[in-house]
Design an enzyme around this catalytic site. Structure first.
Site, PDB file in Angstrom:
ATOM      1  N   ARG A   1       0.823  -1.210   0.000  1.00 30.86           N
ATOM      2  CA  ARG A   1       0.000   0.000   0.000  1.00 30.86           C
ATOM      3  C   ARG A   1       0.859   1.263   0.000  1.00 30.86           C
ATOM      4  NH1 ARG A   1      -2.405  -3.584  -1.195  1.00 30.86           N
ATOM      5  NH2 ARG A   1      -4.366  -4.444  -0.424  1.00 30.86           N
TER       6      ARG A   1
ATOM      7  N   SER B   1     -10.873   1.126   3.152  1.00 30.43           N
ATOM      8  CA  SER B   1     -10.094   0.753   4.332  1.00 30.43           C
ATOM      9  C   SER B   1      -9.360   1.969   4.888  1.00 30.43           C
ATOM     10  CB  SER B   1      -9.070  -0.334   3.983  1.00 30.43           C
ATOM     11  OG  SER B   1      -9.723  -1.520   3.581  1.00 30.43           O
TER      12      SER B   1
ATOM     13  N   GLU C   1      -4.324   4.340   5.906  1.00 34.39           N
ATOM     14  CA  GLU C   1      -4.305   4.154   4.461  1.00 34.39           C
ATOM     15  C   GLU C   1      -4.968   5.347   3.784  1.00 34.39           C
ATOM     16  OE1 GLU C   1      -6.118   0.813   1.414  1.00 34.39           O
ATOM     17  OE2 GLU C   1      -5.100   0.133   3.221  1.00 34.39           O
TER      18      GLU C   1
END
Length: 321
Positions: free
Chosen positions: A184, A233, A303
């Site tokens: 990520r 998320s 995130e």
């Protein structure tokens, strides 16, 4: 050298006085809440949608000291209530072209939606992009955060990425080996503007691709909140762990700050239940982060990208103390 950004808080500034004569679309005082999936955020002093790559390169070279922020589909973006000073750059339709190349390759503009890329690959019998069919936002955002799902990520498909260097407006081309992808994460400087990429697909029968896309869709439908304003998320999964389980263990499922709420269905999704502010969301994120740290001694890493100016004194992503 005169610094516009440092003078922002000394007196009211008209950034249009310093805007280069570009060909693209310019909108002043644009409410970014209209773009963000959470439906929150203050205005951009200037929203600039470049006409084409040459227009964008000219702007970057001529912008001098104007602060510049790059946004994509705004699906994982939290814009603070004070908005974003300077120029916000958003790539438009002229950066969304998708083409099939020889050798099972796809050329894709970074303004193309992830779902459009997945559909294009399916229509051309290429697999490897099914995981993108349920990820909101654009390819540019996917490249910036190395988006992924179901044990796949965009870094696995990238062969080459083109962009514009933020200091002088020159074009850059990077191969997959030159791009610092991680979980990520794309560690290239935040100011770099990604314009397009060449991606590799895997030949596959359409019915097999379609079945996999449907399976992913059903899994998302069963596990994630649907039909609500969310940024996906909120936290990255720690190595070997799942963020939602840690949040649940810390007793945060259903927690609220104003109209921002931790989803009852999936604890790593935060939703806007009505008239939440960015302050509500940022405070909720900080609170959950701290409670997980107190419960598990694990510091969750956001995130969701948080940008912009605060209008009141409140916590930001600082982690547990």
């Amino acid at each position: 050298m005169f610094n516009i950004f440092s003078s922002l808080f000394k007196k009211k500034f008209n950034f249009m006085d310093y805007m280069p004569p570009v060909r693209g679309k310019i909108t002043t005082n644009f409410p970014l809440s209209k773009l963000t999936w959470l439906g929150v955020g203050g205005p951009a002093d200037i929203l600039y949608e470049p006409e084409d790559k040459e227009d964008l390169m000219f702007f970057v070279e001529a912008k001098k000291n104007i602060p510049v922020t790059i946004i994509g589909g705004c699906s994982n973006l939290l814009v603070r209530d004070g908005g974003i000073p300077g120029v916000v750059v958003k790539l438009g339709k002229n950066f969304s072209k998708i083409e099939l190349l020889e050798g099972n390759k796809i050329s894709c503009g970074c303004a193309a939606k992830n779902m459009e890329l997945a559909q294009f690959a399916y229509e051309n019998n290429l697999s490897g992009f099914e995981f993108l069919s349920g990820i909101p936002g654009t390819l540019g955002g996917a490249l910036r955060m190395n988006a992924g799902a179901f044990n796949s990520s965009i870094s696995e498909r990238v062969l080459q990425m083109d962009g514009i260097e933020p200091n002088n407006g020159t074009k850059i081309t990077l191969t997959r080996e030159e791009i610092p992808f991680d979980y990520r994460l794309n560690a290239l400087p935040v100011g770099w503007i990604f314009t397009d990429a060449i991606l590799s697909g895997i030949p596959e029968e359409k019915d097999v691709i379609k079945k996999r896309m449907e399976e992913f869709k059903e899994k998302r439908k069963a596990a994630q909140p649907q039909g609500v304003r969310t940024a996906g998320s909120v936290f990255k999964n720690p190595i070997g762990l799942q963020a939602w389980k840690l949040i649940e263990k810390a007793g945060c499922r259903g927690m609220r700050v104003g109209d921002a709420q931790v989803s009852e269905k999936h604890a790593n999704f935060f939703i806007n239940t009505g008239k939440a502010t960015a302050m509500d969301f940022e405070t909720l994120i900080q609170t959950v982060q701290n409670k997980v740290y107190e419960s598990c001694n694990i510091l969750l890493e956001p995130e969701v990208r948080c940008i912009g100016v605060k209008t009141k004194k409140y916590s930001s992503f600082g982690g547990a103390k």
